[in-house]
Design a protein around this motif. Structure first.
Motif, PDB file in Angstrom:
ATOM      1  N   GLY A  39       0.795  -1.218   0.000  1.00 51.92           N
ATOM      2  CA  GLY A  39       0.000   0.000   0.000  1.00 51.92           C
ATOM      3  C   GLY A  39       0.828   1.269   0.000  1.00 51.92           C
ATOM      4  O   GLY A  39       0.443   2.272   0.595  1.00 51.92           O
ATOM      5  N   ASP A  42      -1.344   5.711  -2.370  1.00 50.77           N
ATOM      6  CA  ASP A  42      -2.797   5.818  -2.275  1.00 50.77           C
ATOM      7  C   ASP A  42      -3.364   5.556  -3.665  1.00 50.77           C
ATOM      8  O   ASP A  42      -2.727   5.843  -4.662  1.00 50.77           O
ATOM      9  N   ARG A  46      -5.072   0.095  -3.355  1.00 52.88           N
ATOM     10  CA  ARG A  46      -5.044   0.182  -1.888  1.00 52.88           C
ATOM     11  C   ARG A  46      -6.457   0.299  -1.326  1.00 52.88           C
ATOM     12  O   ARG A  46      -6.820  -0.374  -0.368  1.00 52.88           O
ATOM     13  N   GLN A  51      -4.671  -7.049  -4.563  1.00 49.26           N
ATOM     14  CA  GLN A  51      -3.276  -7.425  -4.355  1.00 49.26           C
ATOM     15  C   GLN A  51      -2.865  -8.749  -4.991  1.00 49.26           C
ATOM     16  O   GLN A  51      -1.688  -9.045  -5.084  1.00 49.26           O
TER      17      GLN A  51
END
Length: 106
Positions: A39, A42, A46, A51
């Motif tokens: 992360g 931003d 995130r 992911q």
């Protein structure tokens, strides 16, 4: 699999099976996936917890990689799902082939 630095690559991340998708391009896949997972920046991945590396493909050069990224972003969702499931039917995290640890399955 040997991954060279600065090798153009288009990739798809997912927040889970049949969940939120993110398509990106990079020359440093290991580092970029690590950034998404930690992360560092931003943004979309995130905010939505995107992911899991579910698909990636190396390209000969950056113009080709960028063109493919743009093409995939215009695709219908079902085409993206079919692309992922062609080689990864269970949406497993492919980042482990890069040397990254598996995601927590919590």
């Amino acid at each position: 699999m040997i991954i060279m630095s600065n090798q153009p690559c288009v990739y798809i991340l997912a927040s889970g099976r049949h969940a939120t998708l993110y398509i990106g391009v990079t020359g440093h896949l290991f580092e970029r996936i690590h950034q998404h997972r930690t992360g560092v920046f931003d943004g979309f991945t995130r905010r939505y917890g995107v992911q899991r590396l579910v698909w990636f493909e190396h390209q000969a050069d950056f113009p080709t990689a960028i063109a493919l990224e743009k093409k995939l972003k215009r695709w219908r969702r079902e085409w993206k799902v079919a692309l992922i499931e062609k080689d990864n039917p269970f949406w497993e995290d492919r980042a482990m082939v890069l040397g990254l640890p598996p995601l927590d399955q919590a």
